[in-house]
Scaffold this active site. Structure first.
Site, PDB file in Angstrom:
ATOM      1  N   HIS A  60     -11.425  -1.376   1.280  1.00 24.41           N
ATOM      2  CA  HIS A  60     -11.975  -1.840   1.912  1.00 24.41           C
ATOM      3  C   HIS A  60     -12.568  -1.343   2.924  1.00 24.41           C
ATOM      4  CE1 HIS A  60      -8.088  -0.841   3.388  1.00 24.41           C
ATOM      5  NE2 HIS A  60      -8.526  -1.070   4.928  1.00 24.41           N
ATOM      6  N   HIS A  62     -12.710  -0.893   6.555  1.00 26.06           N
ATOM      7  CA  HIS A  62     -12.376  -0.465   7.735  1.00 26.06           C
ATOM      8  C   HIS A  62     -11.962   1.549   7.932  1.00 26.06           C
ATOM      9  CE1 HIS A  62      -9.377  -3.780   8.314  1.00 26.06           C
ATOM     10  NE2 HIS A  62     -10.025  -4.349   8.871  1.00 26.06           N
ATOM     11  N   ASP A  64     -10.523   3.091   8.715  1.00 28.07           N
ATOM     12  CA  ASP A  64      -9.547   4.734   8.684  1.00 28.07           C
ATOM     13  C   ASP A  64      -9.916   4.309   7.146  1.00 28.07           C
ATOM     14  OD1 ASP A  64      -8.757   1.671   9.079  1.00 28.07           O
ATOM     15  OD2 ASP A  64      -6.585   2.784   8.523  1.00 28.07           O
ATOM     16  N   HIS A  65     -10.784   3.347   5.904  1.00 27.49           N
ATOM     17  CA  HIS A  65     -10.590   3.884   4.959  1.00 27.49           C
ATOM     18  C   HIS A  65     -12.018   4.264   4.215  1.00 27.49           C
ATOM     19  CE1 HIS A  65      -6.428   2.276   4.010  1.00 27.49           C
ATOM     20  NE2 HIS A  65      -7.344   2.183   5.431  1.00 27.49           N
ATOM     21  N   HIS A 143      -6.282  -9.160   3.538  1.00 29.57           N
ATOM     22  CA  HIS A 143      -6.480  -8.317   4.892  1.00 29.57           C
ATOM     23  C   HIS A 143      -7.733  -8.021   5.147  1.00 29.57           C
ATOM     24  CE1 HIS A 143      -5.466  -4.331   6.541  1.00 29.57           C
ATOM     25  NE2 HIS A 143      -6.296  -3.871   6.289  1.00 29.57           N
TER      26      HIS A 143
HETATM   27 ZN   LIG Z   1      -6.321   1.304   7.249  1.00 32.40          ZN
HETATM   28 ZN   LIG Z   2      -7.218  -2.034   7.088  1.00 32.92          ZN
END
Ligand SMILES: [Zn+2]
Ligand SMILES: [Zn+2]
Length: 247
Positions: A60, A62, A64-65, A143
């Site tokens: 996904h 975000h 941090d990904h 999410h």
């Molecule tokens: Zn995350």
């Molecule tokens: Zn996330």
């Protein structure tokens, strides 16, 4: 096949852990699952050359990904002198989000002529995708990330490796991880039924139904880390940066 935890932290640095990234060595080559902003630090610590990775799967959008793709790009250009093709596979809109992030952080970086082919492929909910001898299936989860967020189910070498991505509990997490050899599950909280993330108590209630052989809890926040000694289920292990698992 060997899975190595490059980073298993959340977006907030809980426990001093690096952001999400899992590297897989298998008979078909090397790939990465998620690419958090700190991924080059993690690969460096483990002495893994980013140029050996052929494919990066993103659950996904975000930071941090997928944020590490920005640093990946400038490393490939200026340090790694990458020539091998790179395929990035992720949610719809990933190419545009990547260019926006790269241009915000390193203006002009996305437009430099490259010595290697960079290709983006978009995942489609529940449509299996064949990638160089493995199959990946995306299941949409809950999410919000400005695009669909996915759990990913990989089938390779007769084994199943699954990853929940970040999400609150949704029924699609059952087919995503059904009878997996290893199911990596996001577990930010210890208790309760939080929105958009999972807790150990919520996961524990579903383990029999999922039927995965092993579960690896990841993306743990401070409260979950503080309770880690309370996790006694023999199927469950806790992720650590640098941990390797043979499948
Ligand atoms: Zn995350
Ligand atoms: Zn996330």
């Amino acid at each position: 096949m060997k899975l190595t935890v490059v980073g298993c932290g959340d977006a907030f640095g809980s426990g001093g852990r690096l952001q999400t990234g899992y590297q897989v060595d298998w008979s078909g080559g090397h790939f990465l699952i998620d690419c958090g902003a700190t991924v080059l630090i993690g690969l460096n610590r483990l002495d893994i050359d980013p140029n050996t990775i052929e494919t990066i799967f993103i659950s996904h959008l975000h930071g941090d990904h997928f944020g590490g793709l920005v640093w990946w790009l400038i490393h490939a250009q200026h340090v790694g002198k990458r020539t091998a093709p790179l395929t990035v596979i992720g949610p719809p809109g990933i190419a545009e989000r990547f260019v926006s992030a790269a241009e915000a952080l390193f203006p002009g970086s996305s437009r430099l002529p490259r010595r290697y082919e960079l290709k983006f492929v978009e995942l489609v909910h529940e449509a299996p995708l064949a990638v160089g001898g493995l199959q990946v299936t995306a299941f949409e989860v809950s999410h919000p990330s400005g695009a669909p967020s996915y759990a990913l189910r990989f089938e390779l070498e007769g084994k199943v490796l699954a990853f929940s991505g970040d999400t609150e509990w949704v029924e699609k997490l059952v087919p995503a991880g059904r009878r997996a050899d290893l199911y990596i599950m996001e577990c930010y909280y210890f208790d309760g039924a939080p929105r958009f993330h999972m807790s150990w108590s919520r996961i524990a209630a579903e383990l029999d139904r999922i039927g995965a052989k092993r579960i690896m809890l990841t993306h743990m926040g401070e409260a979950m880390l503080a309770h880690s000694s309370n996790i006694l289920d023999p199927r469950v292990l806790l992720a650590e940066d640098g941990l390797s698992i043979e499948l």
